[in-house]
Design an enzyme around this catalytic site. Structure first.
Site, mmCIF file in Angstrom:
data_model
loop_
_atom_site.group_PDB
_atom_site.id
_atom_site.type_symbol
_atom_site.label_atom_id
_atom_site.label_comp_id
_atom_site.label_asym_id
_atom_site.label_seq_id
_atom_site.Cartn_x
_atom_site.Cartn_y
_atom_site.Cartn_z
ATOM 1 N N GLY A 44 -5.497 45.056 23.746
ATOM 2 C CA GLY A 44 -4.651 45.781 22.811
ATOM 3 C C GLY A 44 -4.344 47.182 23.283
ATOM 4 O O GLY A 44 -4.291 48.135 22.491
ATOM 5 N N ALA A 45 -4.130 47.348 24.597
ATOM 6 C CA ALA A 45 -4.013 48.684 25.193
ATOM 7 C C ALA A 45 -2.578 49.127 25.442
ATOM 8 O O ALA A 45 -2.353 50.072 26.191
ATOM 9 C CB ALA A 45 -4.792 48.722 26.507
ATOM 10 N N ARG B 28 -0.586 50.330 23.097
ATOM 11 C CA ARG B 28 -0.222 51.421 22.194
ATOM 12 C C ARG B 28 -1.437 51.847 21.378
ATOM 13 O O ARG B 28 -2.487 51.219 21.438
ATOM 14 C CB ARG B 28 0.907 50.988 21.249
ATOM 15 C CG ARG B 28 0.524 49.856 20.302
ATOM 16 C CD ARG B 28 1.700 49.398 19.448
ATOM 17 N NE ARG B 28 2.778 48.871 20.266
ATOM 18 C CZ ARG B 28 2.840 47.595 20.671
ATOM 19 N NH1 ARG B 28 1.896 46.731 20.332
ATOM 20 N NH2 ARG B 28 3.821 47.182 21.426
ATOM 21 N N GLY B 29 -1.279 52.901 20.629
ATOM 22 C CA GLY B 29 -2.279 53.314 19.651
ATOM 23 C C GLY B 29 -3.648 53.605 20.224
ATOM 24 O O GLY B 29 -3.800 54.209 21.287
ATOM 25 N N ILE B 30 -4.668 53.163 19.496
ATOM 26 C CA ILE B 30 -6.051 53.440 19.878
ATOM 27 C C ILE B 30 -6.383 52.836 21.234
ATOM 28 O O ILE B 30 -7.047 53.463 22.067
ATOM 29 C CB ILE B 30 -7.008 52.910 18.797
ATOM 30 C CG1 ILE B 30 -6.824 53.697 17.488
ATOM 31 C CG2 ILE B 30 -8.464 52.979 19.262
ATOM 32 C CD1 ILE B 30 -7.460 53.060 16.276
ATOM 33 N N LYS C 97 -0.353 41.905 24.810
ATOM 34 C CA LYS C 97 0.763 40.975 24.802
ATOM 35 C C LYS C 97 2.085 41.652 25.136
ATOM 36 O O LYS C 97 2.974 41.042 25.729
ATOM 37 C CB LYS C 97 0.845 40.305 23.429
ATOM 38 C CG LYS C 97 1.822 39.159 23.332
ATOM 39 C CD LYS C 97 1.770 38.530 21.944
ATOM 40 C CE LYS C 97 2.793 37.413 21.792
ATOM 41 N NZ LYS C 97 2.760 36.842 20.413
ATOM 42 N N ASP D 258 -2.041 37.311 25.892
ATOM 43 C CA ASP D 258 -2.041 36.904 24.491
ATOM 44 C C ASP D 258 -3.480 36.499 24.179
ATOM 45 O O ASP D 258 -3.938 35.448 24.627
ATOM 46 C CB ASP D 258 -1.086 35.739 24.262
ATOM 47 C CG ASP D 258 -1.029 35.293 22.804
ATOM 48 O OD1 ASP D 258 -1.905 35.705 22.015
ATOM 49 O OD2 ASP D 258 -0.115 34.525 22.447
ATOM 50 N N TYR E 209 -9.050 39.397 6.509
ATOM 51 C CA TYR E 209 -9.170 40.418 7.546
ATOM 52 C C TYR E 209 -10.631 40.759 7.801
ATOM 53 O O TYR E 209 -11.088 40.827 8.952
ATOM 54 C CB TYR E 209 -8.391 41.664 7.135
ATOM 55 C CG TYR E 209 -8.493 42.821 8.084
ATOM 56 C CD1 TYR E 209 -7.895 42.765 9.344
ATOM 57 C CD2 TYR E 209 -9.174 43.986 7.737
ATOM 58 C CE1 TYR E 209 -7.977 43.839 10.229
ATOM 59 C CE2 TYR E 209 -9.261 45.059 8.602
ATOM 60 C CZ TYR E 209 -8.666 44.980 9.844
ATOM 61 O OH TYR E 209 -8.754 46.039 10.714
ATOM 62 N N LYS F 188 -13.026 40.596 11.124
ATOM 63 C CA LYS F 188 -13.581 41.810 11.725
ATOM 64 C C LYS F 188 -15.112 41.805 11.708
ATOM 65 O O LYS F 188 -15.759 42.242 12.670
ATOM 66 C CB LYS F 188 -13.048 43.047 10.999
ATOM 67 C CG LYS F 188 -11.556 43.258 11.134
ATOM 68 C CD LYS F 188 -11.102 43.424 12.578
ATOM 69 C CE LYS F 188 -11.331 44.812 13.110
ATOM 70 N NZ LYS F 188 -10.728 44.991 14.462
#
Length: 276
Positions: free
Chosen positions: A17-18, A20-22, A42, A74, A166, A170
């Site tokens: 998940g790199a 954008r964002g954190i 992705k 993905d 969710y 998590k």
């Protein structure tokens, strides 16, 4: 070198998940501290709704003198995760740090969460973290050094109304990290979790309209907390479910968090999410 600026020269990190964002902030920070970084997500192309891509993150690292490899991934696809780990070893020869940051957020009650959406959050969150550990751990075992960090809240028996699906996904990530810690203590591999005390400025907080910017902290607090965790010898700091403030206080001696607020000062009535 300090607790929030560890020497990660020679280390190799994977961040999911790199784009954008954190995740992007973490990838850039790991590179700044000397690690080679595999940028796994992705998104290969930026868009108005989801700005940023793996190639932009990797290029930002390279332009600052770091080493980066962008791998389209993905995380719902087992073969994609296996291939991403294989590419990491082919390119850099080792894998030291795995940050399971990729996430799908869905903050709705059960009756507004159809099975397809439930499957999505389970696939992107807990299943992806499990698969990434499954393929990454053999390399860490071989070298007797590794950090697995899952970005998720600590385990709780609370009902979490309005976000049940969710939180199932998590909290499953937390169980994966604790399992890694218990199963690989003798291998000098740490399994930990990290979660912010407040809402963090990210594409998720923007798209979901989570309060307003004066209630947010910058991703830098999670980056500093992560570096404090990675600065530890794995066997000495494992099996912990960290809140960012706690990690900074205990591991880095930082107790003043005012500078992390997006507006430069704490709000009159801050919103805390550490007990989600």
């Amino acid at each position: 070198m300090s607790a929030i600026h560890p020497d990660l020269s020679g280390r190799v990190a994977v961040v999911t998940g790199a784009s954008r964002g954190i995740g992007k902030a973490l990838a850039l920070r790991l590179a700044a501290e000397g690690a080679a970084v595999v940028v796994a997500a992705k998104s290969e192309h930026s868009s108005d709704r989801l700005p940023g891509s793996i190639h932009e993150t990797a290029e930002a690292i390279r332009s600052s003198g770091g080493r980066a490899l962008a791998v389209p991934t993905d995380v719902r696809d087992e073969e994609a995760i296996r291939r991403m780990i294989d590419r990491t070893i082919e390119e850099f020869g080792r894998l030291d740090i795995l940050v399971n940051n990729a996430g799908a957020i869905w903050i709705q009650p059960i009756l507004h969460t159809p099975p397809k959406r439930f499957d999505l959050v389970m696939g992107v969150n807990v299943r992806a973290a499990y698969l990434a550990c499954y393929y990454a751990l053999p390399h860490m075992v071989k070298q007797k050094w590794g950090h697995v960090l899952n970005m998720c809240p600590r385990l709780s028996t609370g009902p979490s109304p309005g976000k049940v699906a969710y939180m199932i996904s998590k909290l499953g990530m937390a169980y994966v990290a604790l399992g890694v810690a218990a199963e690989h203590a003798a291998d000098n591999i740490a399994g930990n979790t990290l979660w912010p005390r407040t809402i963090i400025e990210s594409q998720a907080s923007i798209n979901w309209g989570m309060a307003s910017r004066d209630q947010w902290r910058t991703p830098e607090i999670l980056c500093d907390a992560s570096m404090a965790i990675f600065a530890q010898e794995p066997r000495t700091s494992s099996g912990r479910q960290w809140i960012d403030e706690e990690a900074l206080s205990e591991l880095a001696g930082i107790t003043d968090f005012d500078g992390y607020w997006c507006e430069g000062k704490p709000p009159a009535h801050p919103i805390y999410i550490d007990k989600w």
